[in-house]
Design an enzyme around this catalytic site. Sequence first.
Site, PDB file in Angstrom:
ATOM      1  N   LYS A 144       0.846  -1.207   0.000  1.00  0.00           N
ATOM      2  CA  LYS A 144       0.000   0.000   0.000  1.00  0.00           C
ATOM      3  C   LYS A 144       0.877   1.250   0.000  1.00  0.00           C
ATOM      4  O   LYS A 144       1.473   1.599   1.013  1.00  0.00           O
ATOM      5  CB  LYS A 144      -0.896   0.041   1.243  1.00  0.00           C
ATOM      6  CG  LYS A 144      -1.920   1.177   1.130  1.00  0.00           C
ATOM      7  CD  LYS A 144      -2.639   1.465   2.430  1.00  0.00           C
ATOM      8  CE  LYS A 144      -1.996   2.556   3.235  1.00  0.00           C
ATOM      9  NZ  LYS A 144      -1.931   3.870   2.560  1.00  0.00           N
ATOM     10  N   GLY A 163       6.350   4.658   8.785  1.00  0.00           N
ATOM     11  CA  GLY A 163       5.427   5.759   9.011  1.00  0.00           C
ATOM     12  C   GLY A 163       5.549   6.251  10.439  1.00  0.00           C
ATOM     13  O   GLY A 163       6.605   6.141  11.059  1.00  0.00           O
ATOM     14  N   SER A 164       4.463   6.752  10.968  1.00  0.00           N
ATOM     15  CA  SER A 164       4.506   7.356  12.299  1.00  0.00           C
ATOM     16  C   SER A 164       4.526   6.294  13.404  1.00  0.00           C
ATOM     17  O   SER A 164       4.037   5.179  13.215  1.00  0.00           O
ATOM     18  CB  SER A 164       3.290   8.259  12.485  1.00  0.00           C
ATOM     19  OG  SER A 164       2.102   7.512  12.341  1.00  0.00           O
ATOM     20  N   THR A 165       5.061   6.656  14.540  1.00  0.00           N
ATOM     21  CA  THR A 165       5.095   5.752  15.690  1.00  0.00           C
ATOM     22  C   THR A 165       3.674   5.414  16.137  1.00  0.00           C
ATOM     23  O   THR A 165       3.368   4.278  16.513  1.00  0.00           O
ATOM     24  CB  THR A 165       5.920   6.391  16.824  1.00  0.00           C
ATOM     25  OG1 THR A 165       7.264   6.546  16.331  1.00  0.00           O
ATOM     26  CG2 THR A 165       5.967   5.515  18.070  1.00  0.00           C
ATOM     27  N   GLY A 171       2.460   2.823  13.866  1.00  0.00           N
ATOM     28  CA  GLY A 171       3.274   1.628  14.126  1.00  0.00           C
ATOM     29  C   GLY A 171       2.698   0.795  15.267  1.00  0.00           C
ATOM     30  O   GLY A 171       2.641  -0.431  15.200  1.00  0.00           O
ATOM     31  N   GLU A 229       9.554   0.878  10.772  1.00  0.00           N
ATOM     32  CA  GLU A 229      10.541   1.963  10.647  1.00  0.00           C
ATOM     33  C   GLU A 229       9.777   3.242  10.922  1.00  0.00           C
ATOM     34  O   GLU A 229       8.946   3.660  10.126  1.00  0.00           O
ATOM     35  CB  GLU A 229      11.153   1.932   9.248  1.00  0.00           C
ATOM     36  CG  GLU A 229      12.555   2.450   9.239  1.00  0.00           C
ATOM     37  CD  GLU A 229      12.600   3.861   8.744  1.00  0.00           C
ATOM     38  OE1 GLU A 229      12.517   4.768   9.610  1.00  0.00           O
ATOM     39  OE2 GLU A 229      12.705   4.062   7.537  1.00  0.00           O
ATOM     40  N   CYS A 241      12.859  10.774   8.153  1.00  0.00           N
ATOM     41  CA  CYS A 241      12.758  10.195   9.498  1.00  0.00           C
ATOM     42  C   CYS A 241      14.059  10.367  10.255  1.00  0.00           C
ATOM     43  O   CYS A 241      14.064  10.418  11.479  1.00  0.00           O
ATOM     44  CB  CYS A 241      12.373   8.729   9.414  1.00  0.00           C
ATOM     45  SG  CYS A 241      13.350   7.833   8.217  1.00  0.00           S
ATOM     46  N   GLU A 271       8.614  14.794  16.850  1.00  0.00           N
ATOM     47  CA  GLU A 271       9.051  14.851  15.458  1.00  0.00           C
ATOM     48  C   GLU A 271       8.178  15.852  14.704  1.00  0.00           C
ATOM     49  O   GLU A 271       6.960  15.694  14.645  1.00  0.00           O
ATOM     50  CB  GLU A 271       8.928  13.464  14.824  1.00  0.00           C
ATOM     51  CG  GLU A 271       9.388  13.435  13.388  1.00  0.00           C
ATOM     52  CD  GLU A 271       9.369  12.043  12.781  1.00  0.00           C
ATOM     53  OE1 GLU A 271       8.324  11.372  12.839  1.00  0.00           O
ATOM     54  OE2 GLU A 271      10.399  11.621  12.242  1.00  0.00           O
TER      55      GLU A 271
HETATM   56  O1  TXE Z   1       1.850   9.114   8.770  1.00  0.00           O
HETATM   57  P1  TXE Z   1       1.117   7.731   8.824  1.00  0.00           P
HETATM   58  P2  TXE Z   1       1.259  10.557   8.382  1.00  0.00           P
HETATM   59  C1  TXE Z   1       5.698  10.741  10.822  1.00  0.00           C
HETATM   60  C2  TXE Z   1       5.958  12.225  10.741  1.00  0.00           C
HETATM   61  C3  TXE Z   1       4.657  12.779  10.265  1.00  0.00           C
HETATM   62  C4  TXE Z   1       3.698  11.888  10.985  1.00  0.00           C
HETATM   63  C5  TXE Z   1       2.334  11.805  10.402  1.00  0.00           C
HETATM   64  O2  TXE Z   1       6.242  12.713  12.027  1.00  0.00           O
HETATM   65  O3  TXE Z   1       4.471  14.122  10.621  1.00  0.00           O
HETATM   66  O4  TXE Z   1       4.307  10.618  10.942  1.00  0.00           O
HETATM   67  O5  TXE Z   1       2.388  11.481   9.013  1.00  0.00           O
HETATM   68  C6  TXE Z   1      -0.714   4.351   6.582  1.00  0.00           C
HETATM   69  N1  TXE Z   1      -3.251   1.117   9.680  1.00  0.00           N
HETATM   70  N2  TXE Z   1       6.136  10.014   9.653  1.00  0.00           N
HETATM   71  O6  TXE Z   1      -0.024  10.815   9.097  1.00  0.00           O
HETATM   72  O7  TXE Z   1      -0.334   7.942   9.072  1.00  0.00           O
HETATM   73  C7  TXE Z   1      -0.852   5.571   5.713  1.00  0.00           C
HETATM   74  O8  TXE Z   1      -1.918   5.444   4.810  1.00  0.00           O
HETATM   75  C8  TXE Z   1      -2.370   0.867   8.694  1.00  0.00           C
HETATM   76  C9  TXE Z   1       7.433   9.434   9.741  1.00  0.00           C
HETATM   77  O9  TXE Z   1       1.250  10.684   6.922  1.00  0.00           O
HETATM   78  O10 TXE Z   1       1.894   6.882   9.744  1.00  0.00           O
HETATM   79  C10 TXE Z   1       0.508   5.607   5.024  1.00  0.00           C
HETATM   80  O11 TXE Z   1       0.551   4.679   3.952  1.00  0.00           O
HETATM   81  N3  TXE Z   1      -1.774   1.825   7.963  1.00  0.00           N
HETATM   82  C11 TXE Z   1       7.730   8.531   8.635  1.00  0.00           C
HETATM   83  C12 TXE Z   1       1.437   5.152   6.139  1.00  0.00           C
HETATM   84  O12 TXE Z   1       0.603   4.477   7.086  1.00  0.00           O
HETATM   85  C13 TXE Z   1      -2.068   3.097   8.247  1.00  0.00           C
HETATM   86  C14 TXE Z   1       7.115   8.733   7.338  1.00  0.00           C
HETATM   87  C15 TXE Z   1       2.173   6.290   6.859  1.00  0.00           C
HETATM   88  O13 TXE Z   1       1.239   7.214   7.318  1.00  0.00           O
HETATM   89  C16 TXE Z   1      -2.983   3.440   9.274  1.00  0.00           C
HETATM   90  C17 TXE Z   1       5.787   9.325   7.399  1.00  0.00           C
HETATM   91  C18 TXE Z   1      -3.581   2.383  10.002  1.00  0.00           C
HETATM   92  N4  TXE Z   1      -4.437   2.601  11.004  1.00  0.00           N
HETATM   93  C19 TXE Z   1       5.374   9.957   8.531  1.00  0.00           C
HETATM   94  N5  TXE Z   1      -3.079   4.780   9.336  1.00  0.00           N
HETATM   95  C20 TXE Z   1       9.087   7.928   8.572  1.00  0.00           C
HETATM   96  N6  TXE Z   1       9.431   7.038   9.506  1.00  0.00           N
HETATM   97  O14 TXE Z   1       9.848   8.185   7.663  1.00  0.00           O
HETATM   98  C21 TXE Z   1      -2.262   5.278   8.375  1.00  0.00           C
HETATM   99  N7  TXE Z   1      -1.654   4.260   7.703  1.00  0.00           N
END
Ligand code: TXE
Length: 499
Positions: free
Chosen positions: A192, A245-247, A250, A268, A302, A399
């Site tokens: 995805k 993605g976000s913690t 995660g 990650e 990140c 972050e």
């Molecule tokens: O991230 P999300 P967002 C951090 C960074 C940023 C914050 C929010 O601080 O400001 O996260 O960003 C999918 N079940 N990082 O809201 O939501 C979503 O569709 C399964 C750090 O954009 O974590 C996308 O594909 N999946 C980071 C992915 O998760 C879900 C990179 C990341 O989105 C979901 C990005 C759920 N319930 C943001 N909800 C890094 N480590 O590099 C969302 N997603």
Amino acid sequence: APTFTHEFKTESFNGKTTFQTGVFIGGEFRDGADKTTIDVINPTNGKLITQIAEATAADVDIAVKVAQTVLETEWGLNASGELRASLLMKLALLMERDLDELSAIESLDNGKTFGWAKGTDVTFSIQTIKYFAGWADKISGQTIETDEKKLIYTRHEPLGVVGQIIPWNFPLLMFAWKIGPALATGNTIVIKPSEFTPLTALRMAALINEAGFPKGVVNILVGYGQTVGQAIAEHMDIQKVAFTGSTLVGRKIMAAAAASNLKNVTLELGGKSPNIIFDDADMEQAVNWAAHGIFWNHGQACCAGSRIFVQEGIYDEFLAKFTAKTQTINVGDPFAPGVDQGPQVSQLQYDRIMGYIDSGRQEGATVHIGGERHGTEGYFIKPTIFTDVTPEMKIVKEEIFGPVGVVIKFKDEEDVLRQANDTVYGLAAAVFSQNINRALETAHKLQAGTAWVNCVNQLHANVPFGGFKQSGIGRELGEYALHNYTNVKAVHVNLRHTK
Ligand code: TXE
């Protein structure tokens, strides 16, 4: 499902792209099960680029079935390492052929500059696929000597159907980091992309077909996190989920994995990386790297060096030079030559970052430079430096994921290590010093999965990357990444051991 066509008439890239979009299952593009669409927005001006088919949970079920079937027939244990290697290498060569086009799509969709998209994102993606192509025919177990009456060996078998969920900050690169090791080890994939930046992944679908992968080995489902992401994380027939993605999310992924089939999980997640400048650092280099550390990719990295610790004796000089360097950063149209920084990815991220800047002001920090929007349209934010910060402020702890750094004065090694490690994150850290003992001792004491000495943001396909503490679980890239995608089976053969 529709075809997307876009003409780039820019100085960086003058050309056209035409490719099919849709929910990519079994090598074909379809409408989503709910027949709904997602708007893809251009962050440079806030206008619609295109609409693409939205995948939902029902599509995940279909994709998993297709991926399971191809695993049992043409992929998995049925595809030789040599075949997997040659298909991955073909894919990398096709990406090389389309380097400019992929870079332009990435720049359009994400807002990063064309130059960075080409020089880093797409180039590094190609290296990553080539690197894992090299591993595909070198996946082997061990023979383990225990007793002359027995033969014992291990096999490294594919896990099966794996789910992968990726973000929008490096859309194609995260796609490559995820599919590379999974395909090299013989797994099939349901991936995805982020709903904000789906275009390069969809362009890759055509290249995956052209390279000749059996249909259904890679399935690409663009949808929202709560629907497609959640469905992947809780699916009973997906053996592993890899997430960047976000913690916050995660944690949800891990909970969903625990509540369903206990699938393997690698994460990650975020960071708040310290960048430590000692008084014996090469000042000019430290300034340049520190700017790259926090402003690269508009701070949407990140591993961004968002907490800049400067030793007290050089603090004033560093701050003056760092400010001057920050003033030279050219913010503007990502396709215009000479531009260093484009827009943030989305209205949502723009609002989040501006919210952090406001909170810094309210909590009493000083906006040393920047702190406001750039221009009148799109999601541009000026490179921003805060000073006069204290450890409990949100801008020091959380972050921000934007071009916003905090500069903090420190006394000595002990003081800076205490402050640098005072975070829930542990993704990366950097130290600048010309004293090798001081630099390495500090690097070893930092709680982070990556420690840079006299540089920042250095990544390589051959080198593992991942987090300590709440920055994640597992390592991507390098040989280490392969372990996330195989099941180890121990086979005990009885030679002359009688009962
Ligand atoms: O991230 P999300 P967002 C951090 C960074 C940023 C914050 C929010 O601080 O400001 O996260 O960003 C999918 N079940 N990082 O809201 O939501 C979503 O569709 C399964 C750090 O954009 O974590 C996308 O594909 N999946 C980071 C992915 O998760 C879900 C990179 C990341 O989105 C979901 C990005 C759920 N319930 C943001 N909800 C890094 N480590 O590099 C969302 N997603």
